[in-house]
Design a protein around this motif. Structure first.
Motif, PDB file in Angstrom:
ATOM      1  N   ARG A 220      25.906 -20.897 -19.641  1.00 12.33           N
ATOM      2  CA  ARG A 220      26.378 -19.529 -19.386  1.00 12.33           C
ATOM      3  C   ARG A 220      25.238 -18.646 -18.871  1.00 12.33           C
ATOM      4  N   SER A 221      25.533 -17.913 -17.802  1.00 14.26           N
ATOM      5  CA  SER A 221      24.536 -17.002 -17.241  1.00 14.26           C
ATOM      6  C   SER A 221      25.222 -15.770 -16.662  1.00 14.26           C
ATOM      7  N   ILE A 222      24.422 -14.756 -16.407  1.00  8.53           N
ATOM      8  CA  ILE A 222      24.869 -13.544 -15.731  1.00  8.53           C
ATOM      9  C   ILE A 222      24.099 -13.449 -14.428  1.00  8.53           C
ATOM     10  N   ALA A 223      24.785 -13.093 -13.360  1.00  9.40           N
ATOM     11  CA  ALA A 223      24.126 -12.864 -12.081  1.00  9.40           C
ATOM     12  C   ALA A 223      24.455 -11.451 -11.614  1.00  9.40           C
ATOM     13  N   PHE A 224      23.520 -10.838 -10.910  1.00 17.17           N
ATOM     14  CA  PHE A 224      23.823  -9.533 -10.320  1.00 17.17           C
ATOM     15  C   PHE A 224      23.008  -9.315  -9.056  1.00 17.17           C
ATOM     16  N   ASN A 225      23.510  -8.413  -8.228  1.00 12.42           N
ATOM     17  CA  ASN A 225      22.828  -7.979  -7.018  1.00 12.42           C
ATOM     18  C   ASN A 225      22.459  -6.510  -7.142  1.00 12.42           C
ATOM     19  N   ALA A 226      21.323  -6.147  -6.587  1.00 11.30           N
ATOM     20  CA  ALA A 226      20.849  -4.773  -6.693  1.00 11.30           C
ATOM     21  C   ALA A 226      20.187  -4.343  -5.389  1.00 11.30           C
ATOM     22  N   SER A 227      19.904  -3.054  -5.297  1.00  7.14           N
ATOM     23  CA  SER A 227      19.211  -2.508  -4.134  1.00  7.14           C
ATOM     24  C   SER A 227      18.062  -1.613  -4.590  1.00  7.14           C
ATOM     25  N   TYR A 228      17.126  -1.409  -3.695  1.00  4.78           N
ATOM     26  CA  TYR A 228      16.047  -0.452  -3.945  1.00  4.78           C
ATOM     27  C   TYR A 228      15.864   0.423  -2.716  1.00  4.78           C
ATOM     28  N   ARG A 229      15.173   1.532  -2.911  1.00  2.12           N
ATOM     29  CA  ARG A 229      14.915   2.451  -1.801  1.00  2.12           C
ATOM     30  C   ARG A 229      13.580   3.131  -2.052  1.00  2.12           C
ATOM     31  N   ILE A 230      12.681   3.053  -1.080  1.00  2.00           N
ATOM     32  CA  ILE A 230      11.391   3.723  -1.166  1.00  2.00           C
ATOM     33  C   ILE A 230      11.344   4.799  -0.078  1.00  2.00           C
ATOM     34  N   VAL A 231      11.114   6.025  -0.478  1.00  2.00           N
ATOM     35  CA  VAL A 231      11.063   7.129   0.479  1.00  2.00           C
ATOM     36  C   VAL A 231       9.773   7.926   0.297  1.00  2.00           C
ATOM     37  N   LYS A 232       9.363   8.602   1.363  1.00  2.00           N
ATOM     38  CA  LYS A 232       8.222   9.512   1.286  1.00  2.00           C
ATOM     39  C   LYS A 232       8.397  10.607   2.325  1.00  2.00           C
ATOM     40  N   LYS A 233       7.696  11.681   2.145  1.00  3.09           N
ATOM     41  CA  LYS A 233       7.776  12.791   3.096  1.00  3.09           C
ATOM     42  C   LYS A 233       6.769  12.594   4.219  1.00  3.09           C
ATOM     43  N   ASP A 234       7.216  12.871   5.460  1.00  2.00           N
ATOM     44  CA  ASP A 234       6.299  12.805   6.589  1.00  2.00           C
ATOM     45  C   ASP A 234       5.492  14.107   6.660  1.00  2.00           C
ATOM     46  N   ILE A 235       4.693  14.258   7.691  1.00  2.00           N
ATOM     47  CA  ILE A 235       3.816  15.429   7.792  1.00  2.00           C
ATOM     48  C   ILE A 235       4.594  16.733   7.934  1.00  2.00           C
ATOM     49  N   ASN A 236       5.868  16.609   8.308  1.00  2.45           N
ATOM     50  CA  ASN A 236       6.719  17.796   8.447  1.00  2.45           C
ATOM     51  C   ASN A 236       7.578  18.044   7.208  1.00  2.45           C
TER      52      ASN A 236
ATOM     53  N   GLY B 200       0.779  -1.232   0.000  1.00  2.64           N
ATOM     54  CA  GLY B 200       0.000   0.000   0.000  1.00  2.64           C
ATOM     55  C   GLY B 200       0.809   1.280   0.000  1.00  2.64           C
ATOM     56  N   TYR B 201       2.048   1.222  -0.475  1.00  2.00           N
ATOM     57  CA  TYR B 201       2.858   2.435  -0.516  1.00  2.00           C
ATOM     58  C   TYR B 201       2.343   3.358  -1.623  1.00  2.00           C
ATOM     59  N   LYS B 202       1.953   4.574  -1.225  1.00  2.00           N
ATOM     60  CA  LYS B 202       1.474   5.570  -2.176  1.00  2.00           C
ATOM     61  C   LYS B 202       2.229   6.874  -1.967  1.00  2.00           C
ATOM     62  N   ASP B 203       2.262   7.677  -3.010  1.00  2.00           N
ATOM     63  CA  ASP B 203       2.938   8.978  -2.950  1.00  2.00           C
ATOM     64  C   ASP B 203       4.382   8.830  -2.469  1.00  2.00           C
ATOM     65  N   CYS B 204       5.034   7.798  -2.984  1.00  2.00           N
ATOM     66  CA  CYS B 204       6.417   7.517  -2.605  1.00  2.00           C
ATOM     67  C   CYS B 204       7.341   7.690  -3.808  1.00  2.00           C
ATOM     68  N   SER B 205       8.616   7.839  -3.505  1.00  2.00           N
ATOM     69  CA  SER B 205       9.648   7.888  -4.536  1.00  2.00           C
ATOM     70  C   SER B 205      10.441   6.586  -4.471  1.00  2.00           C
ATOM     71  N   ILE B 206      10.581   5.908  -5.619  1.00  2.00           N
ATOM     72  CA  ILE B 206      11.255   4.610  -5.669  1.00  2.00           C
ATOM     73  C   ILE B 206      12.486   4.705  -6.559  1.00  2.00           C
ATOM     74  N   SER B 207      13.614   4.207  -6.050  1.00  2.00           N
ATOM     75  CA  SER B 207      14.845   4.174  -6.845  1.00  2.00           C
ATOM     76  C   SER B 207      15.478   2.793  -6.718  1.00  2.00           C
ATOM     77  N   THR B 208      16.192   2.385  -7.766  1.00  2.00           N
ATOM     78  CA  THR B 208      16.891   1.096  -7.762  1.00  2.00           C
ATOM     79  C   THR B 208      18.268   1.280  -8.389  1.00  2.00           C
ATOM     80  N   PHE B 209      19.201   0.433  -8.011  1.00  2.00           N
ATOM     81  CA  PHE B 209      20.514   0.443  -8.659  1.00  2.00           C
ATOM     82  C   PHE B 209      21.202  -0.904  -8.484  1.00  2.00           C
ATOM     83  N   ILE B 210      21.997  -1.266  -9.472  1.00  2.00           N
ATOM     84  CA  ILE B 210      22.763  -2.509  -9.432  1.00  2.00           C
ATOM     85  C   ILE B 210      24.062  -2.281  -8.670  1.00  2.00           C
TER      86      ILE B 210
END
Length: 254
Positions: free
Chosen positions: A208-224, A95-105
């Protein structure tokens, strides 16, 4: 288990066949061709650097890859879109709404696997997302010819995900593990905590295959108006030392 019969080229499908959600994608032909060409160049390069000391695999050839390799192959945008789609879909369940989502390898490596090499049960640390992309799959089935095992499932070369002990064949209450038969062009994205293993195979040919690891980050502004991390990595940007971004083929420094 085969997924290609239901996947269209370039399609990303997110499902929950057991435990956690997984993303499956079928690489576009040009992306698959580009990755094959680039990885062949890496495997024949005298400057390739092994990532094997950091990995669980009992595999000889596991050279590092970097962002430029994926750009050269024309694969970077498609792969990044797959990761982003995976996180977007997962965020909806919470239920995350009005959030900013970023990802990177964070890191990527090539796996050139031959007969009797394998990956024992393991998971990945220091990240939130992991992935595998299959570029070449040799004939691996039906080569052992064990008469006492006739009619049994042939696991040679398969990827197995292990989530829990709740797997008793016909049990309808829980499926605790999942077996995937590799197919050329198949990409799988999964949570890095998920335990998995790759069985050995016999015969000629390279898996033959490729493997990778990645991260994500979900942020939102609080009432302040202050930015808060609601899920994922606490890092606001990619770390200064990032093997995927910083690694150079002719250097051991990252």
């Amino acid at each position: 288990m085969s997924f290609f019969k239901n996947l269209k080229e370039g399609q990303v499908s997110i499902s929950q066949p057991f435990g956690p959600s997984l993303a499956m994608a079928k690489l576009p032909k040009d992306v698959l061709s580009g990755l094959k060409e680039v990885t062949s160049e890496i495997l024949t390069s005298p400057d390739r650097n092994s990532y094997g000391s950091k990995l669980a695999g009992v595999i000889n050839e596991e050279p590092m890859m970097n962002e430029n390799d994926f750009i050269q192959a024309g694969a970077n945008k498609f792969i990044e879109q797959c990761i982003y789609a995976y996180i977007i879909e997962a965020s909806k369940k919470f239920g995350y709404k009005d959030c900013s989502i970023s990802t990177f390898i964070r890191e990527a490596w090539l796996v050139s696997q031959f007969a009797n090499e394998y990956n024992p049960i393991h998971n990945h640390l220091g990240c939130e997302i992991s992935s595998v992309i299959y570029l070449n799959v040799p004939k691996m089935k039906g080569l052992r010819n064990l008469k006492t095992k006739a009619g049994k499932v042939d696991n040679d070369g398969d990827l197995n995900f292990i989530y829990s002990s709740g797997d008793r064949g016909t049990d309808i209450l829980e499926n605790g593990k999942m077996r995937i038969v590799p197919e050329e062009g198949l990409m799988i994205v999964f949570p890095s905590f998920l335990y998995h293993a790759v069985y050995p195979f016999i015969g000629d040919g390279e898996r033959r295959s490729i493997a990778f690891n990645a991260s994500y980050r979900i942020v939102k502004k609080d009432i302040n108006g202050k930015i808060q991390v609601v899920s994922g990595s606490e890092e606001g940007v990619q770390p200064r030392i990032n093997p995927y971004k910083n690694y150079k083929r002719n250097s051991n420094n990252i």
